[in-house]
Design an enzyme around this catalytic site. Structure first.
Site, PDB file in Angstrom:
ATOM      1  N   ASP A   1       0.818  -1.298   0.075  1.00  0.00           N
ATOM      2  CA  ASP A   1       0.124   0.121   0.013  1.00  0.00           C
ATOM      3  C   ASP A   1       0.683   1.178   0.048  1.00  0.00           C
ATOM      4  O   ASP A   1       0.293   2.286   0.675  1.00  0.00           O
ATOM      5  CB  ASP A   1      -0.874  -0.018   1.163  1.00  0.00           C
ATOM      6  CG  ASP A   1      -1.737  -1.345   1.349  1.00  0.00           C
ATOM      7  OD1 ASP A   1      -2.261  -1.752   0.282  1.00  0.00           O
ATOM      8  OD2 ASP A   1      -1.935  -1.609   2.369  1.00  0.00           O
TER       9      ASP A   1
ATOM     10  N   GLY B   1      -4.153  -4.544  -4.331  1.00  0.00           N
ATOM     11  CA  GLY B   1      -5.204  -3.644  -4.622  1.00  0.00           C
ATOM     12  C   GLY B   1      -4.164  -2.060  -5.194  1.00  0.00           C
ATOM     13  O   GLY B   1      -4.123  -1.395  -4.342  1.00  0.00           O
ATOM     14  N   HIS B   2      -4.279  -2.010  -6.356  1.00  0.00           N
ATOM     15  CA  HIS B   2      -3.642  -1.115  -6.747  1.00  0.00           C
ATOM     16  C   HIS B   2      -4.659   0.125  -7.314  1.00  0.00           C
ATOM     17  O   HIS B   2      -5.170  -0.295  -8.158  1.00  0.00           O
ATOM     18  CB  HIS B   2      -2.683  -1.313  -7.827  1.00  0.00           C
ATOM     19  CG  HIS B   2      -1.425  -2.252  -7.362  1.00  0.00           C
ATOM     20  ND1 HIS B   2      -0.471  -3.204  -8.345  1.00  0.00           N
ATOM     21  CD2 HIS B   2      -1.031  -2.722  -6.361  1.00  0.00           C
ATOM     22  CE1 HIS B   2       0.510  -3.709  -7.549  1.00  0.00           C
ATOM     23  NE2 HIS B   2      -0.053  -3.497  -6.412  1.00  0.00           N
TER      24      HIS B   2
HETATM   25  P1  IMP Z   1      -2.408 -12.832   1.626  1.00  0.00           P
HETATM   26  O1  IMP Z   1      -1.251 -12.449   0.726  1.00  0.00           O
HETATM   27  O2  IMP Z   1      -3.571 -12.545   1.325  1.00  0.00           O
HETATM   28  O3  IMP Z   1      -1.898 -14.267   2.067  1.00  0.00           O
HETATM   29  O4  IMP Z   1      -2.074 -12.084   3.020  1.00  0.00           O
HETATM   30  C1  IMP Z   1      -0.915 -12.316   3.658  1.00  0.00           C
HETATM   31  C2  IMP Z   1      -0.642 -10.734   4.242  1.00  0.00           C
HETATM   32  O5  IMP Z   1      -0.140  -9.907   3.356  1.00  0.00           O
HETATM   33  C3  IMP Z   1      -1.705 -10.245   5.252  1.00  0.00           C
HETATM   34  O6  IMP Z   1      -1.042  -9.427   6.416  1.00  0.00           O
HETATM   35  C4  IMP Z   1      -2.272  -9.128   4.150  1.00  0.00           C
HETATM   36  O7  IMP Z   1      -2.847  -8.059   4.740  1.00  0.00           O
HETATM   37  C5  IMP Z   1      -0.967  -8.650   3.597  1.00  0.00           C
HETATM   38  N1  IMP Z   1      -1.244  -8.223   2.018  1.00  0.00           N
HETATM   39  C6  IMP Z   1      -1.500  -9.049   1.007  1.00  0.00           C
HETATM   40  N2  IMP Z   1      -1.626  -8.455   0.077  1.00  0.00           N
HETATM   41  C7  IMP Z   1      -1.436  -6.988   0.195  1.00  0.00           C
HETATM   42  C8  IMP Z   1      -1.641  -5.856  -0.508  1.00  0.00           C
HETATM   43  O8  IMP Z   1      -1.587  -5.571  -1.615  1.00  0.00           O
HETATM   44  N3  IMP Z   1      -1.239  -4.673   0.516  1.00  0.00           N
HETATM   45  C9  IMP Z   1      -1.212  -4.663   1.636  1.00  0.00           C
HETATM   46  N4  IMP Z   1      -1.125  -5.939   2.637  1.00  0.00           N
HETATM   47  C10 IMP Z   1      -1.214  -6.689   1.636  1.00  0.00           C
END
Ligand code: IMP
Length: 430
Positions: free
Chosen positions: A18, A45-46
């Site tokens: 983010d 989420g870009h």
């Molecule tokens: P996962 O990638 O859904 O398995 O999540 C693992 C960790 O990465 C969690 O803490 C999510 O909140 C974080 N996370 C995954 N994708 C994003 C992103 O695009 N932005 C911020 N945090 C992310």
């Protein structure tokens, strides 16, 4: 950024995701001919703001909003077929035709419905110890890839093979769902019927991402490799186990698209002027209470994928130095400087104390990172609007001082400063 000597740039998040990579990708994509993602999936989420309004992209590279840019999902990305087709349709409905300039590596693995079921069940079972995943099935999809049980885009051409993998995958998933005490079950018939319906469109997008990128560079094109998540969410270099399941750092870019590291010219790190994190895990410079609410509201810090409120904190120089080393950063893009415009003073983390002892390194264990106490420098606020500044000289003196401190602490030169979400709100440095 791109010139005769700089033709292949990796863009990575320096903190916990983010950081505003969507905006910086969009700015760089103006000069790029090809933009590729190399890891992650629809957990990203870009957010990109253009004249036509705000776009939130989960899978398709942010370069999509320039009509002549070729977009690629590399072999290192895990692809949820339904999300991909929905995103193509969403863009189309808003006037962005992407399908004929989008390629998906035939070696990329698929995220299947049972991966999402497993992600949700595991998180629910972990209770207070949960990671706080996006529940997009990312961890289970990468687990199947690494344990050699995955289904790839190229496999869609062989229905019998797909049936075998999906039947086995659903049976294994059901054993785990049973173990977690979840009643829901994976249904291989349902998985196959949704997959079969999407197969022709997904296969039509199939490409060899590495070969395409090498050809593009040989032709004189400019290639941007767009990272998702952030360096501190890297499965090796982040705050394990509170990380995502891929190599988010620059080293993963070459492997994640299929080129050699020798083709990469620059690594640009995107860093917020403060810090945020979404999901669980240690965060040394985290703010609490009213100060946290203020920064969260000023920065509109709510997740683009899940809508969850992000955890805000001060800039953490130890995190950024760690990320600079691991990624081999050649430049920084500092985002959201304008969010700090109204603060009387701004804190900048320059070191940690662990059990009373100064530590220059980022600790390996999450339990130790939980215990560190940040050492702060207090910087004067600038109390002026930076959103309208378009050059370094137009920035208030105190803001320039703050940015110079960031550069010194990170030991990486600043190349771009973003002062708002609009495309035009960007300052090129040096
Ligand atoms: P996962 O990638 O859904 O398995 O999540 C693992 C960790 O990465 C969690 O803490 C999510 O909140 C974080 N996370 C995954 N994708 C994003 C992103 O695009 N932005 C911020 N945090 C992310």
């Amino acid at each position: 950024m791109f010139d005769d000597k700089t033709r292949c740039v990796v863009l990575v998040g320096v903190q916990w995701g983010d950081e505003g990579k969507g905006k910086i990708t969009d700015v760089l994509a103006e000069q790029a001919t090809l933009v590729a993602r190399y890891q992650g999936g629809a957990n990203a989420g870009h957010t990109v703001l253009v004249d036509e309004g705000e776009f939130i992209l989960h899978l398709i590279p942010s370069g999509a909003l320039y009509p002549d840019v070729r977009c690629i999902l590399g072999n290192g990305v895990v692809i949820d077929p339904k999300t991909l087709i929905d995103e193509i349709e969403m863009l189309k409905s808003r006037g962005v035709d992407i399908e004929d300039r989008l390629g998906v590596s035939r070696r990329a693995h698929l995220v299947l419905p049972y991966h999402k079921q497993l992600d949700g069940a595991k998180e629910a079972a972990k209770g207070a110890g949960k990671i706080g995943t996006t529940k997009r099935g990312i961890g289970p999809a990468y687990r199947d890839k690494i344990s050699r049980n995955g289904l790839r885009v190229c496999d869609l051409a062989d229905q019998d093979y797909c049936w075998r993998v999906v039947r086995e995958g659903a049976a294994a998933a059901n054993a785990i769902l049973d173990y977690y005490g979840v009643e829901e079950r994976a249904d291989s018939e349902a998985v196959m019927s949704s997959l079969t319906a999407l197969t022709p469109r997904i296969l039509a997008l199939g490409t060899d991402s590495g070969a395409e990128i090498r050809d593009e560079l040989a032709r004189g094109g400019n290639v941007l490799l767009e990272g998702a998540q952030g360096s501190l969410l890297d499965v090796d270099h982040g705050t394990y186990p509170f990380v995502t399941s891929s190599t988010t750092t620059a080293g993963g870019a070459a492997a994640g698209v299929g080129i050699g590291p020798t083709l990469i010219d620059e690594v640009l790190g995107v860093v917020k002027a403060y810090t945020t994190r979404v999901g669980a895990g240690p965060f040394p410079t985290e703010l609490e209470g009213d100060e946290a609410d203020r920064l969260r509201n000023l920065g509109a810090e709510f997740g683009a994928t899940t809508g969850r409120p992000r955890r805000p904190g001060w800039f953490d120089g130890v995190v950024v130095r760690h990320a600079a080393g691991v990624n081999g950063l050649t430049g920084l893009a500092v985002t959201k400087l304008d969010v700090l415009d109204s603060f009387d003073e701004v804190l900048l983390g320059v070191g940690y104390q662990l059990d009373g002892v100064a530590t220059a390194n980022f600790p390996e264990r999450a339990a130790d990172i939980e215990r560190v106490r940040p050492v702060y420098e207090k910087e004067a606020g600038w109390k002026a609007d930076t959103g309208s500044c378009r050059s370094w000289d137009e920035l208030p003196e105190a803001a320039r001082h703050y940015l110079r401190r960031i550069e010194t602490v990170a030991e990486v030169p600043i190349r771009l400063v973003s002062v708002g979400s609009a495309r035009s709100q960007i300052i090129r440095v040096g």
